[in-house]
Motif scaffolding. Structure first.
Motif, PDB file in Angstrom:
ATOM      1  N   SER A   1      57.163  37.177  51.599  1.00 56.59           N
ATOM      2  CA  SER A   1      56.628  37.560  52.914  1.00 56.59           C
ATOM      3  C   SER A   1      57.607  38.455  53.678  1.00 56.59           C
ATOM      4  O   SER A   1      57.550  38.539  54.904  1.00 56.59           O
TER       5      SER A   1
ATOM      6  N   GLU B   1      47.122  42.163  52.240  1.00 56.08           N
ATOM      7  CA  GLU B   1      46.737  40.795  51.915  1.00 56.08           C
ATOM      8  C   GLU B   1      45.579  40.267  52.756  1.00 56.08           C
ATOM      9  O   GLU B   1      44.999  39.245  52.422  1.00 56.08           O
ATOM     10  N   ARG B   2      45.248  40.975  53.840  1.00 59.16           N
ATOM     11  CA  ARG B   2      44.185  40.447  54.704  1.00 59.16           C
ATOM     12  C   ARG B   2      43.519  41.591  55.447  1.00 59.16           C
ATOM     13  O   ARG B   2      44.183  42.528  55.884  1.00 59.16           O
ATOM     14  N   ILE B   3      42.193  41.495  55.565  1.00 56.67           N
ATOM     15  CA  ILE B   3      41.425  42.472  56.329  1.00 56.67           C
ATOM     16  C   ILE B   3      40.657  41.737  57.421  1.00 56.67           C
ATOM     17  O   ILE B   3      40.070  40.687  57.176  1.00 56.67           O
ATOM     18  N   GLU B   4      40.683  42.275  58.614  1.00 54.06           N
ATOM     19  CA  GLU B   4      39.878  41.741  59.712  1.00 54.06           C
ATOM     20  C   GLU B   4      38.951  42.836  60.214  1.00 54.06           C
ATOM     21  O   GLU B   4      39.329  44.010  60.261  1.00 54.06           O
TER      22      GLU B   4
ATOM     23  N   ILE C   1      44.051  45.944  58.746  1.00 53.47           N
ATOM     24  CA  ILE C   1      44.599  45.412  57.493  1.00 53.47           C
ATOM     25  C   ILE C   1      46.039  44.960  57.743  1.00 53.47           C
ATOM     26  O   ILE C   1      46.787  45.598  58.490  1.00 53.47           O
TER      27      ILE C   1
ATOM     28  N   GLN D   1      51.975  41.408  53.766  1.00 50.54           N
ATOM     29  CA  GLN D   1      52.471  40.076  53.406  1.00 50.54           C
ATOM     30  C   GLN D   1      53.219  39.395  54.546  1.00 50.54           C
ATOM     31  O   GLN D   1      53.341  38.174  54.570  1.00 50.54           O
TER      32      GLN D   1
ATOM     33  N   GLY E   1      52.238  39.745  57.709  1.00 46.16           N
ATOM     34  CA  GLY E   1      51.316  39.646  58.839  1.00 46.16           C
ATOM     35  C   GLY E   1      51.369  40.830  59.774  1.00 46.16           C
ATOM     36  O   GLY E   1      50.830  40.777  60.879  1.00 46.16           O
TER      37      GLY E   1
ATOM     38  N   LEU F   1      41.279  44.805  48.093  1.00 42.71           N
ATOM     39  CA  LEU F   1      40.653  43.758  48.897  1.00 42.71           C
ATOM     40  C   LEU F   1      39.348  44.237  49.508  1.00 42.71           C
ATOM     41  O   LEU F   1      39.173  45.427  49.778  1.00 42.71           O
TER      42      LEU F   1
ATOM     43  N   GLN G   1      36.363  42.822  52.561  1.00 44.27           N
ATOM     44  CA  GLN G   1      36.005  41.849  53.585  1.00 44.27           C
ATOM     45  C   GLN G   1      34.623  42.195  54.112  1.00 44.27           C
ATOM     46  O   GLN G   1      34.287  43.369  54.273  1.00 44.27           O
TER      47      GLN G   1
END
Length: 208
Positions: free
Chosen positions: A56, A89-92, A112, A115, A117, A169, A171
């Motif tokens: 991270s 690592e993350r899509i909102e 987006i 790692q 945040g 990724l 979403q």
């Protein structure tokens, strides 16, 4: 300068010479990184140490400081930098609201995160699918850049899907188009005209 992925090791090594450019026989190298101190022995003028990075770890540029000292107490210092490549690592998906009437504007903001945040500014692909899962809108833009989609006057009521893709990724999100039942009546050249201004079949009786 080296670029690594989060969680990969960084190999720190170098030659240590005295003021006469002669290799130092023995000594110690202290390596400072992210509030941690690592030690490596200097042997025949050379040291080497592998430093672990966390999965991270923050993306971007990082600094390593090195202080070397020989057995006679002579010391020197140096610095090196390396880059950490961001992992998406993350899509909102942010919408201006969840339910819309025909002719209103759907505002979509794709975020987006890496790692650590942190927000990553990279390309994202945005698609809107209709009630039959057919693409009615597609655009490639940058993350954290709002795009707008105007609903047609006769957009069918129901649930529409939004798919945002970035790197490997995807979403999904969705919004609803409300059912509008409305009719307008006008008199044109002695002819009564009934105009359906809603987005569904108008089956109610019309009072004149």
């Amino acid at each position: 300068q080296t670029t690594i992925k989060p969680g990969e090791n960084v190999k720190v090594f170098g030659d240590v010479k005295d003021t006469f450019q002669k290799l130092v026989d023995q000594g110690t190298a202290k390596i400072f990184f992210n509030d941690n101190t690592y030690k490596a022995d200097i042997t025949n003028g050379r040291f080497e140490k592998e430093i672990e990075t966390d999965s991270s770890i923050r993306s971007g540029k990082h600094l390593i400081k090195i202080i070397v000292e020989d057995n006679l107490g002579n010391s020197g210092s140096g610095e090196l930098t390396f880059n950490v490549q961001p992992n998406v690592e993350r899509i909102e998906i942010e919408l201006n609201k969840e339910k819309f009437n025909p002719t209103e504007v759907v505002s979509i903001n794709s975020l987006i995160f890496d790692q650590a945040g942190s927000l990553v500014i990279d390309d994202v692909s945005i698609e809107i699918l209709d009630l039959n899962n057919k693409a009615i809108f597609s655009e490639v833009t940058k993350a954290n850049n709002k795009i707008s989609y105007s609903l047609a006057k006769f957009t069918n009521p129901g649930t529409y899907k939004i798919i945002v893709s970035a790197k490997n990724l995807k979403q999904e999100s969705q919004f609803d188009v409300n059912e509008i039942i409305n009719a307008e009546v006008s008199l044109e050249n002695q002819t009564l005209v009934i105009y359906n201004s809603g987005n569904v079949i108008y089956e109610k009786p019309v009072k004149v």
